[in-house]
Design a protein around this motif. Structure first.
Motif, PDB file in Angstrom:
ATOM      1  N   MET A   1      39.436  13.108  29.865  1.00  0.00           N
ATOM      2  CA  MET A   1      40.337  14.276  29.874  1.00  0.00           C
ATOM      3  C   MET A   1      39.502  15.548  29.742  1.00  0.00           C
ATOM      4  N   SER A   2      39.739  16.483  30.633  1.00  0.00           N
ATOM      5  CA  SER A   2      38.975  17.722  30.622  1.00  0.00           C
ATOM      6  C   SER A   2      39.569  18.712  29.618  1.00  0.00           C
ATOM      7  N   ILE A   3      38.731  19.222  28.734  1.00  0.00           N
ATOM      8  CA  ILE A   3      39.181  20.224  27.768  1.00  0.00           C
ATOM      9  C   ILE A   3      39.123  21.590  28.428  1.00  0.00           C
ATOM     10  N   GLU A   4      40.203  22.350  28.300  1.00  0.00           N
ATOM     11  CA  GLU A   4      40.277  23.667  28.916  1.00  0.00           C
ATOM     12  C   GLU A   4      40.153  24.761  27.867  1.00  0.00           C
ATOM     13  N   VAL A   5      39.900  25.971  28.335  1.00  0.00           N
ATOM     14  CA  VAL A   5      39.699  27.112  27.443  1.00  0.00           C
ATOM     15  C   VAL A   5      40.863  27.291  26.478  1.00  0.00           C
ATOM     16  N   LYS A   6      42.083  27.069  26.947  1.00  0.00           N
ATOM     17  CA  LYS A   6      43.261  27.270  26.087  1.00  0.00           C
ATOM     18  C   LYS A   6      43.265  26.348  24.871  1.00  0.00           C
ATOM     19  N   ASP A   7      42.519  25.232  24.949  1.00  0.00           N
ATOM     20  CA  ASP A   7      42.493  24.271  23.850  1.00  0.00           C
ATOM     21  C   ASP A   7      41.613  24.729  22.682  1.00  0.00           C
ATOM     22  N   ILE A   8      40.687  25.644  22.937  1.00  0.00           N
ATOM     23  CA  ILE A   8      39.739  26.014  21.881  1.00  0.00           C
ATOM     24  C   ILE A   8      39.580  27.524  21.699  1.00  0.00           C
ATOM     25  N   MET A   9      40.180  28.338  22.561  1.00  0.00           N
ATOM     26  CA  MET A   9      39.973  29.790  22.514  1.00  0.00           C
ATOM     27  C   MET A   9      40.556  30.424  21.255  1.00  0.00           C
ATOM     28  N   GLY A  10      39.995  31.557  20.883  1.00  0.00           N
ATOM     29  CA  GLY A  10      40.560  32.338  19.802  1.00  0.00           C
ATOM     30  C   GLY A  10      41.744  33.136  20.313  1.00  0.00           C
ATOM     31  N   ARG A  11      42.843  33.140  19.566  1.00  0.00           N
ATOM     32  CA  ARG A  11      44.063  33.807  20.022  1.00  0.00           C
ATOM     33  C   ARG A  11      44.047  35.307  19.741  1.00  0.00           C
ATOM     34  N   VAL A  12      42.992  35.791  19.098  1.00  0.00           N
ATOM     35  CA  VAL A  12      42.867  37.225  18.841  1.00  0.00           C
ATOM     36  C   VAL A  12      42.063  37.864  19.970  1.00  0.00           C
ATOM     37  N   ALA A  13      42.650  38.851  20.615  1.00  0.00           N
ATOM     38  CA  ALA A  13      41.960  39.570  21.680  1.00  0.00           C
ATOM     39  C   ALA A  13      41.121  40.681  21.058  1.00  0.00           C
ATOM     40  N   ILE A  14      39.825  40.460  20.952  1.00  0.00           N
ATOM     41  CA  ILE A  14      38.939  41.437  20.320  1.00  0.00           C
ATOM     42  C   ILE A  14      38.578  42.493  21.362  1.00  0.00           C
ATOM     43  N   ALA A  15      39.270  43.637  21.301  1.00  0.00           N
ATOM     44  CA  ALA A  15      39.111  44.648  22.345  1.00  0.00           C
ATOM     45  C   ALA A  15      39.339  46.041  21.794  1.00  0.00           C
ATOM     46  N   VAL A  16      38.811  47.018  22.528  1.00  0.00           N
ATOM     47  CA  VAL A  16      39.031  48.434  22.210  1.00  0.00           C
ATOM     48  C   VAL A  16      39.435  49.139  23.495  1.00  0.00           C
ATOM     49  N   LEU A  17      40.112  50.265  23.360  1.00  0.00           N
ATOM     50  CA  LEU A  17      40.499  51.048  24.527  1.00  0.00           C
ATOM     51  C   LEU A  17      39.311  51.822  25.083  1.00  0.00           C
ATOM     52  N   LYS A  18      39.426  52.295  26.297  1.00  0.00           N
ATOM     53  CA  LYS A  18      38.323  52.994  26.963  1.00  0.00           C
ATOM     54  C   LYS A  18      37.884  54.244  26.220  1.00  0.00           C
ATOM     55  N   ASP A  19      38.823  54.898  25.515  1.00  0.00           N
ATOM     56  CA  ASP A  19      38.468  56.132  24.820  1.00  0.00           C
ATOM     57  C   ASP A  19      38.052  55.896  23.363  1.00  0.00           C
ATOM     58  N   ALA A  20      37.862  54.637  22.970  1.00  0.00           N
ATOM     59  CA  ALA A  20      37.425  54.348  21.600  1.00  0.00           C
ATOM     60  C   ALA A  20      36.063  54.976  21.346  1.00  0.00           C
ATOM     61  N   SER A  21      35.870  55.517  20.156  1.00  0.00           N
ATOM     62  CA  SER A  21      34.622  56.178  19.817  1.00  0.00           C
ATOM     63  C   SER A  21      33.542  55.168  19.419  1.00  0.00           C
ATOM     64  N   PHE A  22      32.317  55.650  19.359  1.00  0.00           N
ATOM     65  CA  PHE A  22      31.176  54.843  18.935  1.00  0.00           C
ATOM     66  C   PHE A  22      31.470  54.203  17.575  1.00  0.00           C
ATOM     67  N   ALA A  23      31.967  55.006  16.645  1.00  0.00           N
ATOM     68  CA  ALA A  23      32.254  54.519  15.298  1.00  0.00           C
ATOM     69  C   ALA A  23      33.351  53.458  15.297  1.00  0.00           C
ATOM     70  N   GLU A  24      34.362  53.640  16.141  1.00  0.00           N
ATOM     71  CA  GLU A  24      35.463  52.674  16.215  1.00  0.00           C
ATOM     72  C   GLU A  24      34.978  51.336  16.788  1.00  0.00           C
ATOM     73  N   ILE A  25      34.052  51.400  17.717  1.00  0.00           N
ATOM     74  CA  ILE A  25      33.493  50.174  18.294  1.00  0.00           C
ATOM     75  C   ILE A  25      32.699  49.412  17.234  1.00  0.00           C
ATOM     76  N   VAL A  26      31.869  50.134  16.496  1.00  0.00           N
ATOM     77  CA  VAL A  26      31.083  49.511  15.429  1.00  0.00           C
ATOM     78  C   VAL A  26      32.001  48.881  14.383  1.00  0.00           C
ATOM     79  N   GLU A  27      33.067  49.574  14.038  1.00  0.00           N
ATOM     80  CA  GLU A  27      34.015  49.071  13.048  1.00  0.00           C
ATOM     81  C   GLU A  27      34.693  47.796  13.533  1.00  0.00           C
ATOM     82  N   ALA A  28      35.047  47.744  14.820  1.00  0.00           N
ATOM     83  CA  ALA A  28      35.687  46.548  15.378  1.00  0.00           C
ATOM     84  C   ALA A  28      34.733  45.355  15.348  1.00  0.00           C
ATOM     85  N   MET A  29      33.469  45.591  15.693  1.00  0.00           N
ATOM     86  CA  MET A  29      32.469  44.517  15.640  1.00  0.00           C
ATOM     87  C   MET A  29      32.294  44.005  14.218  1.00  0.00           C
TER      88      MET A  29
END
Length: 218
Positions: A1-29
């Protein structure tokens, strides 16, 4: 049986908007403990990725204000990123994405080929980000319980009772007998691509060698 991405992926979308600042990006990381974040547009579609390497250019690119006339495209892009202050200016684009139905093995190959540690997972229909696949998620496949791996192996064998299978930390040792050498080779390859299998040590013997090449004239 082939395991697919949906079986193990994290359900949190770790993302920032295009206008996010340098500091906001560092904080998200820092908040999610990751080395990169996906950059999304107003409709939550990935448009790029900002990594720690992109951010470090701010400190390491001392020549960003005096760009030589003759230099590589890569160096010009680095200078531009070093002067950037928003996600749109700092990101590497386009974003490399996968879908929930992508086989984990394919995702692992993509990570290796592109030298990336995480991939945004997008909805097939809308293209919007719905989660994140990390390298440690992929590596978890290789810690599958031995009984699960054993069941998947027996499912691809023509006569499971005719074979002896041992599994130790993902390494499969299989012995038995088949009629043709090509069958023995095919069995090994089918087992090798099963999720959770690190390596295959085959002791499968055969009665006839159908892969032997006989020189013409003999």
């Amino acid at each position: 049986m082939s395991i697919e991405v949906k079986d193990i992926m994290g359900r949190v979308a770790i993302a920032v908007l295009k206008d996010a600042s340098f500091a906001e990006i560092v904080e998200a990381m820092k908040r999610f403990g990751v080395g990169a974040v996906t950059v999304i547009d107003a409709d939550r579609r990935p448009v790029g990725v900002v990594s720690e390497d992109d951010l470090l250019l701010k400190e390491t690119d001392t020549a960003r204000y005096s760009v030589p006339i003759f230099e590589s495209r890569r160096r010009r892009l680095e200078h531009q990123k070093a002067a950037g202050v928003t996600a749109a200016q700092l990101m590497t684009s386009p974003a490399i994405t996968i879908t929930p139905g992508t086989p984990v093995r394919d995702a692992a190959r993509l990570m290796h080929a592109k030298r990336i540690k995480q991939l945004p997972v997008i909805d097939v229909v809308s293209g919007r980000i719905i989660g994140t696949l990390h390298r440690h998620d992929v590596l978890r496949v290789f810690t599958r319980p031995a009984e699960e791996v054993d069941a998947d192996i027996r499912a691809v064998l023509p006569n499971p009772e005719a074979f002896t299978i041992e599994i130790d930390q993902g390494v499969v040792r299989i012995s038995g007998r088949v009629e043709w050498k090509s069958q023995a080779v095919a069995l090994t390859e089918r087992i090798r691509v099963i999720e959770g299998v690190v390596d295959v040590k085959s002791a499968v013997t055969f009665d006839k060698d159908d892969l032997l090449i006989v020189p013409s004239g003999m």
